[in-house]
Design a protein around this motif. Structure first.
Motif, PDB file in Angstrom:
ATOM      1  N   ASP A  21      30.277   3.381  19.181  1.00  0.00           N
ATOM      2  CA  ASP A  21      29.132   3.769  19.999  1.00  0.00           C
ATOM      3  C   ASP A  21      29.250   3.254  21.430  1.00  0.00           C
ATOM      4  N   PHE A  22      30.008   2.172  21.613  1.00  0.00           N
ATOM      5  CA  PHE A  22      30.210   1.587  22.942  1.00  0.00           C
ATOM      6  C   PHE A  22      30.884   2.583  23.882  1.00  0.00           C
ATOM      7  N   ILE A  23      31.737   3.441  23.309  1.00  0.00           N
ATOM      8  CA  ILE A  23      32.522   4.388  24.102  1.00  0.00           C
ATOM      9  C   ILE A  23      31.639   5.369  24.856  1.00  0.00           C
ATOM     10  N   LEU A  24      30.489   5.713  24.286  1.00  0.00           N
ATOM     11  CA  LEU A  24      29.656   6.788  24.817  1.00  0.00           C
ATOM     12  C   LEU A  24      29.209   6.554  26.254  1.00  0.00           C
ATOM     13  N   ASN A  25      29.035   5.292  26.635  1.00  0.00           N
ATOM     14  CA  ASN A  25      28.533   4.979  27.970  1.00  0.00           C
ATOM     15  C   ASN A  25      29.500   4.130  28.775  1.00  0.00           C
ATOM     16  N   ASP A  26      30.764   4.185  28.425  1.00  0.00           N
ATOM     17  CA  ASP A  26      31.757   3.329  29.075  1.00  0.00           C
ATOM     18  C   ASP A  26      32.929   4.164  29.580  1.00  0.00           C
ATOM     19  N   PRO A  27      33.556   3.765  30.688  1.00  0.00           N
ATOM     20  CA  PRO A  27      34.708   4.522  31.209  1.00  0.00           C
ATOM     21  C   PRO A  27      35.869   4.658  30.234  1.00  0.00           C
ATOM     22  N   ILE A  28      35.908   3.841  29.178  1.00  0.00           N
ATOM     23  CA  ILE A  28      36.994   3.969  28.205  1.00  0.00           C
ATOM     24  C   ILE A  28      36.939   5.324  27.496  1.00  0.00           C
ATOM     25  N   GLN A  29      35.811   6.036  27.619  1.00  0.00           N
ATOM     26  CA  GLN A  29      35.730   7.363  27.010  1.00  0.00           C
ATOM     27  C   GLN A  29      36.728   8.337  27.627  1.00  0.00           C
ATOM     28  N   ILE A  30      37.153   8.107  28.866  1.00  0.00           N
ATOM     29  CA  ILE A  30      38.069   9.046  29.538  1.00  0.00           C
ATOM     30  C   ILE A  30      39.438   9.049  28.864  1.00  0.00           C
ATOM     31  N   PRO A  31      40.105   7.905  28.693  1.00  0.00           N
ATOM     32  CA  PRO A  31      41.384   7.965  27.953  1.00  0.00           C
ATOM     33  C   PRO A  31      41.211   8.406  26.496  1.00  0.00           C
ATOM     34  N   HIS A  32      40.007   8.245  25.940  1.00  0.00           N
ATOM     35  CA  HIS A  32      39.786   8.710  24.564  1.00  0.00           C
ATOM     36  C   HIS A  32      39.756  10.243  24.471  1.00  0.00           C
ATOM     37  N   LEU A  33      39.817  10.927  25.600  1.00  0.00           N
ATOM     38  CA  LEU A  33      39.891  12.387  25.582  1.00  0.00           C
ATOM     39  C   LEU A  33      41.284  12.869  25.176  1.00  0.00           C
ATOM     40  N   ASP A  39      49.408  10.199  28.451  1.00  0.00           N
ATOM     41  CA  ASP A  39      48.137  10.708  28.956  1.00  0.00           C
ATOM     42  C   ASP A  39      47.050   9.643  28.842  1.00  0.00           C
ATOM     43  N   ILE A  40      47.028   8.937  27.718  1.00  0.00           N
ATOM     44  CA  ILE A  40      46.016   7.898  27.498  1.00  0.00           C
ATOM     45  C   ILE A  40      46.156   6.783  28.527  1.00  0.00           C
ATOM     46  N   GLU A  41      47.381   6.304  28.735  1.00  0.00           N
ATOM     47  CA  GLU A  41      47.542   5.168  29.633  1.00  0.00           C
ATOM     48  C   GLU A  41      47.313   5.554  31.090  1.00  0.00           C
ATOM     49  N   ILE A  42      47.696   6.755  31.493  1.00  0.00           N
ATOM     50  CA  ILE A  42      47.441   7.191  32.866  1.00  0.00           C
ATOM     51  C   ILE A  42      45.948   7.411  33.088  1.00  0.00           C
ATOM     52  N   ALA A  43      45.298   8.082  32.140  1.00  0.00           N
ATOM     53  CA  ALA A  43      43.851   8.296  32.247  1.00  0.00           C
ATOM     54  C   ALA A  43      43.124   6.955  32.259  1.00  0.00           C
ATOM     55  N   GLY A  44      43.597   6.012  31.443  1.00  0.00           N
ATOM     56  CA  GLY A  44      42.991   4.693  31.407  1.00  0.00           C
ATOM     57  C   GLY A  44      43.182   3.944  32.711  1.00  0.00           C
ATOM     58  N   PHE A  45      44.384   3.991  33.249  1.00  0.00           N
ATOM     59  CA  PHE A  45      44.669   3.280  34.499  1.00  0.00           C
ATOM     60  C   PHE A  45      43.830   3.817  35.650  1.00  0.00           C
ATOM     61  N   LEU A  46      43.760   5.133  35.784  1.00  0.00           N
ATOM     62  CA  LEU A  46      42.991   5.723  36.877  1.00  0.00           C
ATOM     63  C   LEU A  46      41.495   5.480  36.699  1.00  0.00           C
ATOM     64  N   ARG A 164      39.654  -5.068  37.049  1.00  0.00           N
ATOM     65  CA  ARG A 164      39.886  -3.706  36.570  1.00  0.00           C
ATOM     66  C   ARG A 164      41.215  -3.569  35.836  1.00  0.00           C
ATOM     67  N   ILE A 165      42.257  -4.240  36.330  1.00  0.00           N
ATOM     68  CA  ILE A 165      43.544  -4.155  35.630  1.00  0.00           C
ATOM     69  C   ILE A 165      43.484  -4.929  34.321  1.00  0.00           C
ATOM     70  N   ARG A 170      43.330  -4.690  28.429  1.00  0.00           N
ATOM     71  CA  ARG A 170      42.615  -4.863  27.156  1.00  0.00           C
ATOM     72  C   ARG A 170      42.589  -3.547  26.399  1.00  0.00           C
ATOM     73  N   TRP A 171      42.284  -2.465  27.080  1.00  0.00           N
ATOM     74  CA  TRP A 171      42.238  -1.145  26.441  1.00  0.00           C
ATOM     75  C   TRP A 171      43.563  -0.809  25.773  1.00  0.00           C
ATOM     76  N   MET A 172      44.671  -1.079  26.476  1.00  0.00           N
ATOM     77  CA  MET A 172      45.992  -0.666  26.011  1.00  0.00           C
ATOM     78  C   MET A 172      46.550  -1.570  24.908  1.00  0.00           C
ATOM     79  N   VAL A 173      46.218  -2.869  24.946  1.00  0.00           N
ATOM     80  CA  VAL A 173      46.901  -3.846  24.093  1.00  0.00           C
ATOM     81  C   VAL A 173      46.131  -4.179  22.821  1.00  0.00           C
ATOM     82  N   ARG A 174      44.831  -4.404  22.913  1.00  0.00           N
ATOM     83  CA  ARG A 174      44.078  -4.848  21.726  1.00  0.00           C
ATOM     84  C   ARG A 174      44.127  -3.767  20.638  1.00  0.00           C
ATOM     85  N   ASN A 175      44.333  -4.230  19.400  1.00  0.00           N
ATOM     86  CA  ASN A 175      44.428  -3.287  18.290  1.00  0.00           C
ATOM     87  C   ASN A 175      43.734  -3.889  17.073  1.00  0.00           C
ATOM     88  N   ASP A 176      42.401  -3.780  17.045  1.00  0.00           N
ATOM     89  CA  ASP A 176      41.646  -4.378  15.941  1.00  0.00           C
ATOM     90  C   ASP A 176      41.080  -3.329  14.983  1.00  0.00           C
TER      91      ASP A 176
END
Length: 252
Positions: A21-33, A39-46, A164-165, A170-176
């Motif tokens: 549910d956190f994704i819905l209002n957070d910029p991390i939703q963009i790489p989740h597209l 594509d995920i890492e570039i979308a996440g970085f930008l 920001r980096i 965190r987005w790219m590395v954490r895997n829980d």
């Protein structure tokens, strides 16, 4: 609260906010597209690059970035022609404008063509992850770009907390397996990550007594890292969910 109570409190809040549910209002939703790693890492970085200010506007403008790249960021980075960059001129998010966007496309092309991609640049076990962020900036700007564009990548060696980096990493590395962070990068340990330090996480950390330094800079980040690693040395940035949620959502 003593240390044991504080850890239990932060563990509880981390579990509460580290949820899809956190994704819905957070910029991390963009790489989740996207589904492809690049594509995920570039979308996440930008998306992380423009992640300051109002979250609704960040998400809106990050989506526009993807639209301007035909919603195929990796293909656009590798195969664009010079005239394709003209359409980026109208982009603006606060102080990040179309010329900066063009520069970032050029920098990312350089990273993928000559340095084997984003993950590879950040993978060097001989130095700390914060030092790798600094080296990443040097590599990113090996190709000519406007001087004004350099300010949009932080440098920990010059005292920046690099919020920001660190969030992007965190987005790219954490895997829980909880569905928020991606865990795409296998060559960096979550134990190396630093908490994205911003006004929310910083203020909450100070109220909880785990951060004393008043500035949100590299020294404050090191102090916060030490405290969070004392609670969980293997996955300290899970507490980013707690600190951010307490500050931005609960107004702690």
């Amino acid at each position: 609260m003593n240390n044991k109570e504080l850890k239990e409190f932060l563990d509880e809040k981390s579990l509460l906010y580290n949820h899809p549910d956190f994704i819905l209002n957070d910029p991390i939703q963009i790489p989740h597209l996207y589904t492809e790693k690049q594509d995920i890492e570039i979308a996440g970085f930008l998306s992380a690059t423009i992640a300051w200010g109002n979250r609704t506007m960040i998400i809106k403008n990050a989506k526009r970035m993807m639209d301007l790249m035909g919603n195929s960021p990796h293909d656009f980075i590798l195969n664009h022609k010079e005239h394709h960059l003209d359409s980026l001129s109208t982009f603006v998010h606060r102080t990040f404008n179309g010329e900066d966007f063009k520069g970032f496309i050029i920098g990312l092309n350089h990273i993928y063509q000559h340095h084997n991609g984003l993950e590879n640049v950040f993978t060097n076990s001989n130095i700390t992850l914060q030092e790798r962020i600094s080296d990443f900036k040097k590599i990113f700007f090996e190709v000519d770009q406007l001087t004004r564009t350099h300010k949009h990548i932080s440098d920990p060696r010059k005292g920046s907390a690099a919020k920001r980096i660190n969030m992007f990493l965190r987005w790219m590395v954490r895997n829980d397996q909880r569905g928020v962070d991606f865990g795409l990068w296998k060559n960096i340990s979550p134990s190396e990550l630093s908490c994205p330090l911003d006004v929310h996480s910083g203020n909450v950390a100070r109220k909880l007594g785990i951060l004393n330094r008043k500035q949100n800079d590299a020294k404050a980040l090191a102090e916060l890292d030490e405290a969070l690693r004392s609670f969980d040395s293997t996955d300290p940035t899970k507490y980013d969910f707690a600190l951010f949620g307490l500050g931005a959502i609960e107004k702690f």
